[in-house]
Enzyme design. Structure first.
Site, PDB file in Angstrom:
ATOM      1  CE  LYS A 151      46.798  54.546  36.233  1.00 53.36           C
ATOM      2  NZ  LYS A 151      46.740  53.741  34.992  1.00 53.36           N
ATOM      3  NE  ARG A 166      46.542  50.122  28.249  1.00 53.62           N
ATOM      4  CZ  ARG A 166      46.911  50.459  29.557  1.00 53.62           C
ATOM      5  NH1 ARG A 166      46.203  49.598  30.419  1.00 53.62           N
ATOM      6  NH2 ARG A 166      47.928  51.375  29.800  1.00 53.62           N
ATOM      7  CG  HIS A 186      52.060  50.516  30.234  1.00 55.35           C
ATOM      8  ND1 HIS A 186      52.262  51.336  31.450  1.00 55.35           N
ATOM      9  CD2 HIS A 186      51.349  49.756  30.735  1.00 55.35           C
ATOM     10  CE1 HIS A 186      52.033  50.954  32.395  1.00 55.35           C
ATOM     11  NE2 HIS A 186      51.330  49.810  32.056  1.00 55.35           N
ATOM     12  NE  ARG A 207      53.757  55.807  32.105  1.00 54.90           N
ATOM     13  CZ  ARG A 207      54.525  55.254  31.392  1.00 54.90           C
ATOM     14  NH1 ARG A 207      55.517  55.855  30.374  1.00 54.90           N
ATOM     15  NH2 ARG A 207      54.292  53.835  31.120  1.00 54.90           N
ATOM     16  CE1 TYR A 250      20.298  41.877  53.598  1.00 56.68           C
ATOM     17  CE2 TYR A 250      22.678  42.651  53.657  1.00 56.68           C
ATOM     18  CZ  TYR A 250      21.002  43.040  53.774  1.00 56.68           C
ATOM     19  OH  TYR A 250      20.686  43.970  53.668  1.00 56.68           O
ATOM     20  CB  CYS A 285      25.899  44.741  54.968  1.00 55.09           C
ATOM     21  SG  CYS A 285      25.554  43.044  56.264  1.00 55.09           S
ATOM     22  CG  MET A 286      25.482  49.588  50.870  1.00 54.78           C
ATOM     23  SD  MET A 286      23.918  50.343  50.059  1.00 54.78           S
ATOM     24  CE  MET A 286      23.674  49.249  48.595  1.00 54.78           C
ATOM     25  CG  ASP A 287      25.215  50.936  54.313  1.00 56.48           C
ATOM     26  OD1 ASP A 287      25.940  51.483  53.424  1.00 56.48           O
ATOM     27  OD2 ASP A 287      24.162  50.612  54.373  1.00 56.48           O
TER      28      ASP A 287
END
Length: 710
Positions: A373, A467, A495, A554, A599, A645-647
């Site tokens: 997953k 859950r 689980h 699992r 920043y 930063c973002m990038d």
């Protein structure tokens, strides 16, 4: 002796086989003697097509064995498209030759299209498609060995319509039989009589994956080859051949030749495969070009009459044209370098070693169910699952319907269990893609059941995590789920909520959950209700409670060589991290003291500093609060400064020598003797590795190292 690898020298020999096909159609030794040319073109060159067929069988075996119809159909579709292209390519020559004229020309065309090939060498494509379909059908019903025996029988029938036809004509009822065959097809070297035996031989070699020594195989090949030449010359001398594609000794000759090629050192090359295929298709046009040019410039004596020069010219021209076209195809498909900015490296050898480590912890007949997953925890679900398939894992767990569909569309085999909720309105997709749905409660079971579609399901028991799941104490609810006639219960699982902790109170809680699970299972058995597969352990459940004996474990985060935190576990195993994250230095700067970096003016330089801007940021999945972390450059740690930063992010490289633009930066992984682990990064960000890795962004490219099949 095991074969060295899966391809050996197969790809280089494809090119040799293509040149042999050209020889078959140009008679290179005819100027030197008819017998010499017959040996080359009608005996030696006859190994080319069987070789191509065996290669197809060799690489198709695992897909046919696993019943991967989508892959088989995709392969046949590819061959059909190549055939269609070839038909169009040679249509002008057919029209020029007046091949399809007369009142019943369409009958000839249909026969050529589906059996004989619309040009003399194109029979290979419909023959291969028909042969694959025959072998696939027979293997499904009879198995490989019986299919091979059947293919031997078909090949013998083909022999007496080919090289041994002169014998068949001596017996009236047999002659009548072949007259009937030749009213449908011009040759027996086709998909029914010739193709299956070489396909199945390739499959048998793949299945065995071992052979005697190279020396023994070479000796047996030489003996078989000499007998093949003797057989061909004897048949030719007695004028027994109707055609000359099928010989008795061709079968052992090809078998030992193929084994030898697999035992030789070689390299898989898609470029060579493309060139050989294109040469096979286009060489008749090159023959036309050479003949036309020689006639135009009055050079027939050199380029036509001299058969060897004619062959060399056609071969060189075919090769150059094929190489050019292959380059053009490759150029059109070119994409930017996957390691140009930021990327993830996945070490498939480490994944395989982790599989074996975890398998050794499993008791009895317990098997691994791989949890893939969240894009296999950031590792690439499709590639990882397919690699796991190759290593004998055929049970998978995903969180969502979409994740399961993605695996099926990419031909992942085995059971795929959807652990989470699927909207009942999408129930048809569960059936279409053969997914097993988790039943999370009685009302959900009834909702799915009312659609009247037979579904494979597993029941989730809530043993204390609270859950998803049916409360383990609500036995009446469980029994009512079993009354849902359209739900086929394949397993019951639960689980553990604190199996990662070795604190006494958490161990007690885990043991209580296990006891509840076992008690519920025992009650179901007492009611004569189907249990199916049982599983309760995830990664920590296996590492801390390895003695539990159920059907599956699992395995999630541990499969990838990582723990959620720097935890102590009962089982002392050395798992190997599978994932590394890397990026590039975009720019190196000298920043004077008293300046602020990135920043928010949160980081001020105290003295002259050398900084490097790194091409990765929080849009790639790095947590923005990793401000006190490190990266590795040239095998040394460099601290991250300022806000991410973002990038991009910025690091201090003042103490590192010769850092330059385009240098590789390791964010997670090993560089030299230093390593930064996922656990370290997650800890600095106040999270766990599961979250860190599953958030990795889609902008990152994936590089898979050490694949099992080259």
């Amino acid at each position: 002796m095991r074969l060295k690898n899966d391809t050996g020298a197969l790809d280089p020999f494809r090119l040799i086989a293509a040149f042999l096909v050209i020889a078959n159609h140009t008679s290179p030794l005819l100027s030197f003697g008819e017998n010499a040319d017959f040996i080359l073109t009608r005996i030696i060159a006859r190994t080319a097509v069987p070789f191509f067929l065996m290669v197809s069988g060799y690489f198709l075996y695992k897909y046919i064995k696993n019943g991967d119809n989508s892959y088989i159909l995709a392969f046949c579709k590819k061959m059909a498209l190549l055939y269609a292209f070839s038909i169009i390519l040679f249509l002008p020559l057919n029209l020029y030759a007046g091949h399809y004229k007369g009142e019943n020309w369409w009958i000839t065309f249909i026969k050529d299209l589906f059996i004989d090939g619309t040009f003399y060498h194109l029979w290979y494509f419909p023959g291969l498609i028909l042969g694959i379909l025959i072998v696939r059908l027979c293997m499904r019903r009879l198995g490989l060995q019986l299919t091979f025996l059947l293919s031997i029988f078909l090949y013998l029938l083909g022999l007496f319509g080919d090289s041994y036809y002169g014998i068949a004509t001596q017996i009236t009822f047999i002659d009548t039989f072949y007259d009937g065959i030749f009213s449908i097809t011009d040759y027996t070297r086709n998909g029914l009589f010739m193709v299956p035996i070489f396909l199945t031989m390739g499959m048998l070699i793949y299945q065995g994956r071992k052979s005697s020594s190279l020396k023994n195989n070479l000796l047996l090949f030489i003996v078989s080859f000499v007998l093949l030449v003797v057989e061909g010359l004897w048949l030719h001398a007695h004028s027994l051949q109707r055609h000359d594609s099928m010989y008795i000794m061709l079968v052992p000759t090809m078998y030992y030749l193929f084994l030898i090629l697999l035992q030789l050192n070689g390299k898989s090359s898609k470029n060579l495969r493309n060139i050989a295929t294109i040469m096979y298709i286009i060489h008749p046009w090159m023959i036309v070009v050479v003949r036309f040019t020689a006639d135009l410039f009055k050079l027939e004596h050199l380029f036509i009459v001299n058969s060897f020069v004619h062959y060399l010219t056609v071969s060189v021209l075919s090769f150059v044209m094929a190489a050019f076209l292959s380059w053009g195809i490759k150029w059109r498909k070119q994409t930017p370098s996957p390691t140009g900015r930021a990327w993830i490296e996945i070490d498939l050898q480490a994944l395989r070693e982790n599989i074996e480590i975890l398998r050794k912890l499993l008791p009895g007949n317990t098997k691994l169910m791989a949890v893939v997953k969240a894009n296999a925890y950031g590792h690439g679900a499709v590639k990882v699952a397919k690699e796991l398939n190759k290593n004998g894992i055929n049970s998978f767990a995903v969180a969502t319907l979409a994740e399961g569909i993605q695996l099926r569309k990419n031909r992942v085999k085995g059971e795929i269990l959807v652990l989470g909720y699927t909207n009942p309105q999408d129930i048809r997709f569960l059936k279409r893609y053969r997914l097993t749905q988790t039943i999370i409660g009685l009302s959900y079971a009834r909702e799915l059941n009312k659609y009247g579609i037979g579904l494979d399901v597993q029941v989730k028991l809530d043993t204390g995590m609270h859950r998803l799941g049916v409360d383990a104490s609500q036995l009446t609810e469980l029994k009512r789920i079993y009354r849902c006639q359209h739900l086929k219960i394949k397993g019951i699982y639960s689980h553990l909520s604190v199996s990662d902790s070795l604190e006494p109170e958490d161990i007690n809680s885990t043991n209580e959950q296990i006891a509840k699970y076992n008690q519920t299972i025992e009650w179901l058995q007492s009611q004569q209700l189907r249990i199916g597969r049982r599983h309760i352990q995830a990664s920590y459940g296996l590492l801390n409670y390895p003695d539990l004996q159920y059907d599956y474990v699992r395995a999630g985060i541990a499969l990838y060589g990582i723990l959620s935190n720097n935890d102590e576990v009962v089982s002392k195993v050395e798992l190997k991290p599978v994932l590394a994250i890397k990026a590039r230095v975009a720019m190196v700067k000298h920043v004077p003291p008293g300046e602020f970096v990135s920043y928010g003016r949160t980081y001020e330089t105290k003295e002259m500093m050398i900084t490097a801007v790194v091409t990765i940021g929080y849009a790639d999945g790095l947590p923005r609060n990793l401000n006190h972390g490190h990266v590795l450059i040239h095998g040394q740690k460099a601290p991250i400064i300022g806000r991410i930063c973002m990038d991009q992010l910025i690091v201090d490289v003042t103490d590192l020598a010769n850092v330059q633009t385009n240098d590789i930066v390791t964010i997670i992984g090993k560089d030299g003797s230093e390593r930064i682990t996922s656990e370290e990064v997650a800890n600095k960000c106040g999270t766990i590795t599961n979250e860190l890795l599953s958030r990795l962004g889609s902008r990152l490219n994936y590089i898979y190292k050490n694949p099992f099949f080259h």
